[in-house]
Design a protein around this motif. Structure first.
Motif, PDB file in Angstrom:
ATOM      1  N   VAL A 136      30.428 -31.516  28.979  1.00 35.31           N
ATOM      2  CA  VAL A 136      31.734 -30.965  28.593  1.00 35.31           C
ATOM      3  C   VAL A 136      31.533 -29.841  27.588  1.00 35.31           C
ATOM      4  CG1 VAL A 136      33.918 -31.502  27.434  1.00 35.31           C
ATOM      5  CG2 VAL A 136      32.950 -33.113  29.095  1.00 35.31           C
ATOM      6  N   ARG A 137      31.807 -28.618  28.029  1.00 36.03           N
ATOM      7  CA  ARG A 137      31.680 -27.439  27.155  1.00 36.03           C
ATOM      8  C   ARG A 137      32.444 -26.285  27.799  1.00 36.03           C
ATOM      9  NH1 ARG A 137      26.735 -28.329  29.549  1.00 36.03           N
ATOM     10  NH2 ARG A 137      26.422 -26.968  31.346  1.00 36.03           N
ATOM     11  N   PRO A 138      32.864 -25.288  26.980  1.00 38.44           N
ATOM     12  CA  PRO A 138      33.560 -24.136  27.541  1.00 38.44           C
ATOM     13  C   PRO A 138      32.694 -23.470  28.610  1.00 38.44           C
ATOM     14  CG  PRO A 138      33.688 -24.090  25.151  1.00 38.44           C
ATOM     15  CD  PRO A 138      32.721 -25.179  25.504  1.00 38.44           C
ATOM     16  N   ASP A 139      33.309 -23.113  29.726  1.00 34.92           N
ATOM     17  CA  ASP A 139      32.641 -22.495  30.880  1.00 34.92           C
ATOM     18  C   ASP A 139      31.782 -23.469  31.673  1.00 34.92           C
ATOM     19  OD1 ASP A 139      33.780 -19.959  30.626  1.00 34.92           O
ATOM     20  OD2 ASP A 139      32.335 -19.439  29.054  1.00 34.92           O
ATOM     21  N   GLY A 140      31.694 -24.727  31.238  1.00 33.78           N
ATOM     22  CA  GLY A 140      31.048 -25.749  32.066  1.00 33.78           C
ATOM     23  C   GLY A 140      31.867 -25.950  33.341  1.00 33.78           C
ATOM     24  N   ARG A 141      31.244 -26.547  34.349  1.00 33.23           N
ATOM     25  CA  ARG A 141      31.946 -26.765  35.612  1.00 33.23           C
ATOM     26  C   ARG A 141      32.305 -28.234  35.753  1.00 33.23           C
ATOM     27  NH1 ARG A 141      31.177 -22.199  39.102  1.00 33.23           N
ATOM     28  NH2 ARG A 141      32.610 -23.276  40.511  1.00 33.23           N
ATOM     29  N   LEU A 142      33.509 -28.461  36.274  1.00 33.17           N
ATOM     30  CA  LEU A 142      34.033 -29.823  36.384  1.00 33.17           C
ATOM     31  C   LEU A 142      33.064 -30.758  37.111  1.00 33.17           C
ATOM     32  CD1 LEU A 142      36.581 -31.617  35.884  1.00 33.17           C
ATOM     33  CD2 LEU A 142      37.242 -31.062  38.221  1.00 33.17           C
ATOM     34  N   SER A 143      32.460 -30.279  38.195  1.00 27.89           N
ATOM     35  CA  SER A 143      31.667 -31.194  39.018  1.00 27.89           C
ATOM     36  C   SER A 143      30.354 -31.594  38.344  1.00 27.89           C
ATOM     37  CB  SER A 143      31.390 -30.586  40.397  1.00 27.89           C
ATOM     38  OG  SER A 143      30.304 -29.698  40.339  1.00 27.89           O
ATOM     39  N   ASP A 144      29.971 -30.900  37.276  1.00 24.50           N
ATOM     40  CA  ASP A 144      28.760 -31.310  36.547  1.00 24.50           C
ATOM     41  C   ASP A 144      28.952 -32.670  35.873  1.00 24.50           C
ATOM     42  OD1 ASP A 144      27.469 -29.043  37.367  1.00 24.50           O
ATOM     43  OD2 ASP A 144      27.849 -27.931  35.515  1.00 24.50           O
ATOM     44  N   ILE A 145      30.218 -33.021  35.600  1.00 21.14           N
ATOM     45  CA  ILE A 145      30.519 -34.319  34.999  1.00 21.14           C
ATOM     46  C   ILE A 145      30.178 -35.434  35.992  1.00 21.14           C
ATOM     47  CG2 ILE A 145      32.449 -35.773  34.234  1.00 21.14           C
ATOM     48  CD1 ILE A 145      33.722 -33.149  33.102  1.00 21.14           C
ATOM     49  N   GLY A 146      30.749 -35.341  37.177  1.00 22.78           N
ATOM     50  CA  GLY A 146      30.496 -36.366  38.192  1.00 22.78           C
ATOM     51  C   GLY A 146      29.045 -36.397  38.637  1.00 22.78           C
ATOM     52  N   ASN A 147      28.448 -35.226  38.702  1.00 23.11           N
ATOM     53  CA  ASN A 147      27.042 -35.181  39.109  1.00 23.11           C
ATOM     54  C   ASN A 147      26.157 -35.907  38.103  1.00 23.11           C
ATOM     55  OD1 ASN A 147      24.252 -33.356  38.968  1.00 23.11           O
ATOM     56  ND2 ASN A 147      24.934 -33.931  41.019  1.00 23.11           N
ATOM     57  N   ALA A 148      26.462 -35.762  36.818  1.00 23.45           N
ATOM     58  CA  ALA A 148      25.665 -36.451  35.786  1.00 23.45           C
ATOM     59  C   ALA A 148      25.798 -37.965  35.930  1.00 23.45           C
ATOM     60  CB  ALA A 148      26.119 -36.008  34.392  1.00 23.45           C
ATOM     61  N   VAL A 149      27.015 -38.435  36.211  1.00 20.26           N
ATOM     62  CA  VAL A 149      27.219 -39.875  36.411  1.00 20.26           C
ATOM     63  C   VAL A 149      26.419 -40.343  37.623  1.00 20.26           C
ATOM     64  CG1 VAL A 149      28.886 -41.662  37.039  1.00 20.26           C
ATOM     65  CG2 VAL A 149      29.526 -39.912  35.371  1.00 20.26           C
ATOM     66  N   GLN A 150      26.641 -39.687  38.747  1.00 21.00           N
ATOM     67  CA  GLN A 150      26.036 -40.137  40.003  1.00 21.00           C
ATOM     68  C   GLN A 150      24.511 -40.138  39.921  1.00 21.00           C
ATOM     69  OE1 GLN A 150      26.911 -37.725  43.479  1.00 21.00           O
ATOM     70  NE2 GLN A 150      26.293 -39.378  44.863  1.00 21.00           N
ATOM     71  N   THR A 151      23.950 -39.093  39.347  1.00 23.12           N
ATOM     72  CA  THR A 151      22.493 -38.983  39.263  1.00 23.12           C
ATOM     73  C   THR A 151      21.909 -40.148  38.470  1.00 23.12           C
ATOM     74  OG1 THR A 151      22.647 -36.590  39.420  1.00 23.12           O
ATOM     75  CG2 THR A 151      20.606 -37.487  38.495  1.00 23.12           C
ATOM     76  N   HIS A 152      22.513 -40.436  37.326  1.00 23.60           N
ATOM     77  CA  HIS A 152      21.984 -41.512  36.477  1.00 23.60           C
ATOM     78  C   HIS A 152      22.158 -42.877  37.145  1.00 23.60           C
ATOM     79  CE1 HIS A 152      20.628 -43.409  32.831  1.00 23.60           C
ATOM     80  NE2 HIS A 152      21.684 -44.220  32.868  1.00 23.60           N
ATOM     81  N   VAL A 153      23.332 -43.101  37.704  1.00 23.24           N
ATOM     82  CA  VAL A 153      23.646 -44.416  38.285  1.00 23.24           C
ATOM     83  C   VAL A 153      22.756 -44.697  39.501  1.00 23.24           C
ATOM     84  CG1 VAL A 153      25.446 -45.631  39.592  1.00 23.24           C
ATOM     85  CG2 VAL A 153      26.006 -44.514  37.406  1.00 23.24           C
ATOM     86  N   GLU A 154      22.604 -43.709  40.364  1.00 17.77           N
ATOM     87  CA  GLU A 154      21.833 -43.946  41.588  1.00 17.77           C
ATOM     88  C   GLU A 154      20.343 -44.059  41.294  1.00 17.77           C
ATOM     89  OE1 GLU A 154      23.300 -41.139  44.526  1.00 17.77           O
ATOM     90  OE2 GLU A 154      25.194 -42.267  44.704  1.00 17.77           O
ATOM     91  N   ALA A 155      19.862 -43.352  40.270  1.00 17.59           N
ATOM     92  CA  ALA A 155      18.453 -43.509  39.870  1.00 17.59           C
ATOM     93  C   ALA A 155      18.185 -44.937  39.394  1.00 17.59           C
ATOM     94  CB  ALA A 155      18.100 -42.507  38.779  1.00 17.59           C
ATOM     95  N   ALA A 156      19.220 -45.585  38.873  1.00 19.58           N
ATOM     96  CA  ALA A 156      19.081 -46.973  38.406  1.00 19.58           C
ATOM     97  C   ALA A 156      19.271 -47.982  39.536  1.00 19.58           C
ATOM     98  CB  ALA A 156      20.095 -47.239  37.294  1.00 19.58           C
ATOM     99  N   GLY A 157      19.601 -47.496  40.742  1.00 21.62           N
ATOM    100  CA  GLY A 157      19.752 -48.394  41.888  1.00 21.62           C
ATOM    101  C   GLY A 157      21.150 -48.969  42.046  1.00 21.62           C
ATOM    102  N   PHE A 158      22.095 -48.476  41.276  1.00 18.33           N
ATOM    103  CA  PHE A 158      23.493 -48.924  41.381  1.00 18.33           C
ATOM    104  C   PHE A 158      24.308 -47.877  42.148  1.00 18.33           C
ATOM    105  CE2 PHE A 158      22.567 -51.060  37.059  1.00 18.33           C
ATOM    106  CZ  PHE A 158      22.127 -52.230  37.671  1.00 18.33           C
ATOM    107  N   SER A 159      25.609 -48.147  42.346  1.00 18.02           N
ATOM    108  CA  SER A 159      26.441 -47.206  43.108  1.00 18.02           C
ATOM    109  C   SER A 159      27.717 -46.853  42.361  1.00 18.02           C
ATOM    110  CB  SER A 159      26.764 -47.774  44.492  1.00 18.02           C
ATOM    111  OG  SER A 159      27.648 -48.864  44.385  1.00 18.02           O
ATOM    112  N   VAL A 160      28.217 -45.653  42.672  1.00 14.14           N
ATOM    113  CA  VAL A 160      29.407 -45.092  42.026  1.00 14.14           C
ATOM    114  C   VAL A 160      30.624 -45.304  42.930  1.00 14.14           C
ATOM    115  CG1 VAL A 160      30.503 -42.913  41.372  1.00 14.14           C
ATOM    116  CG2 VAL A 160      28.110 -43.333  40.769  1.00 14.14           C
ATOM    117  N   VAL A 161      31.692 -45.830  42.359  1.00  8.04           N
ATOM    118  CA  VAL A 161      32.943 -46.027  43.095  1.00  8.04           C
ATOM    119  C   VAL A 161      33.595 -44.664  43.353  1.00  8.04           C
ATOM    120  CG1 VAL A 161      35.279 -46.995  42.911  1.00  8.04           C
ATOM    121  CG2 VAL A 161      33.279 -48.341  42.171  1.00  8.04           C
TER     122      VAL A 161
END
Ligand code: MF3
Ligand code: CO
Length: 249
Positions: A136-161
């Motif tokens: 979250v920062r000025p000029d950041g892109r919205l989808s970077d938020i979801g991508n950060a969640v998904q990347t971390h969660v799936e690397a741990a072997g869990f899934s994102v709703v």
């Protein structure tokens, strides 16, 4: 998308501070034998005595102050008279309307000693939220938020709703934009100072599929696996993210 002034952000901070105080107090009261209805009654009283109004109560007919989501319940669990048991995990989601502005935050807690897998689920989900907030920062892109969640969660072997998403928040509980917890990076709207987002990853141990109970609210994992949920209301500022309701470190 509605951008808030500095003065509005202070009111949203105040609304979210009430939410954080409720969640802190619930964390202290959680033990085997407590019912989610006890927690709900306590939360409603604390919110009203702080000068706020429960934001979820009567929202689209929702019948309580808190959402209390036990074990395989992902979100929108309705408080009831079943005692919590040692080994349960429970997501507690709280919304407050204060002086015309909304606060919205959730935490998942363990009840007594929980399995190591449950412990890991809570830790991975909470960390996914904090990594999302770092985007979250000025000029950041919205989808970077979801991508950060998904990347971390799936690397741990869990899934994102996928069925439920975060949202803008302000004078309405749900404002634009929607904030998915998954997706490719570098897409979507550019974040601007004054935008406030409720970021809320929901993470399942098993598959991401959801089924809803006949009550029309309670959303469970389709496979019966455990699920966790953490949420903060976060403002975009010139200096980066500001987690509302929490004093800066
Ligand atoms: N944090 C959840 C949301 O933003 C809670 C809403 S519960 C409801 O949707 F009852 F108000 F719908
Ligand atoms: Co929310």
């Amino acid at each position: 998308m509605v951008l808030k002034t500095a003065g509005e952000l202070e009111l949203m901070h105040a609304a979210n501070r009430i939410v954080q105080e409720v969640l802190d107090a619930i964390g202290e009261r959680l033990e085997p034998g407590v019912t989610t209805r006890d927690l709900d009654r306590f939360a409603e009283e604390k919110i009203r005595s702080s000068g706020g109004v429960p934001a979820f109560l009567n929202y689209k007919g929702y019948p309580a102050t808190l959402c209390t989501s036990v074990n395989d319940v992902i979100v929108h669990g309705i408080p009831n008279d079943d005692p919590l048991l040692e080994g349960d995990i429970v997501g507690v989601d709280c919304g407050v309307l204060y002086q015309g502005y909304y606060g919205d935050s959730a935490r998942s807690f363990s009840v007594g000693q929980v399995s190591s897998e449950a412990e890991r689920l809570l830790e991975v989900t909470r960390t996914s939220l904090m990594l999302a907030i770092e985007q979250v920062r000025p000029d950041g892109r919205l989808s970077d938020i979801g991508n950060a969640v998904q990347t971390h969660v799936e690397a741990a072997g869990f899934s994102v709703v996928r069925e439920f998403v975060g949202h803008g928040i302000g004078t309405a509980l749900h404002e634009d934009p929607q904030v998915p917890n998954f997706g490719a990076p570098g897409r979507g709207v550019r974040l601007r100072p004054g935008l406030v987002l409720a970021i809320e990853p929901m993470v399942n141990v098993g598959t991401p599929s959801v089924k809803t109970d006949p009550d029309g609210w309670t959303a469970r994992t389709a496979d019966g696996s455990l699920s966790a949920h953490f949420e903060y209301s976060v403002a975009v500022t010139e200096d980066g993210p500001r987690i509302l309701g929490v004093e800066a470190a």
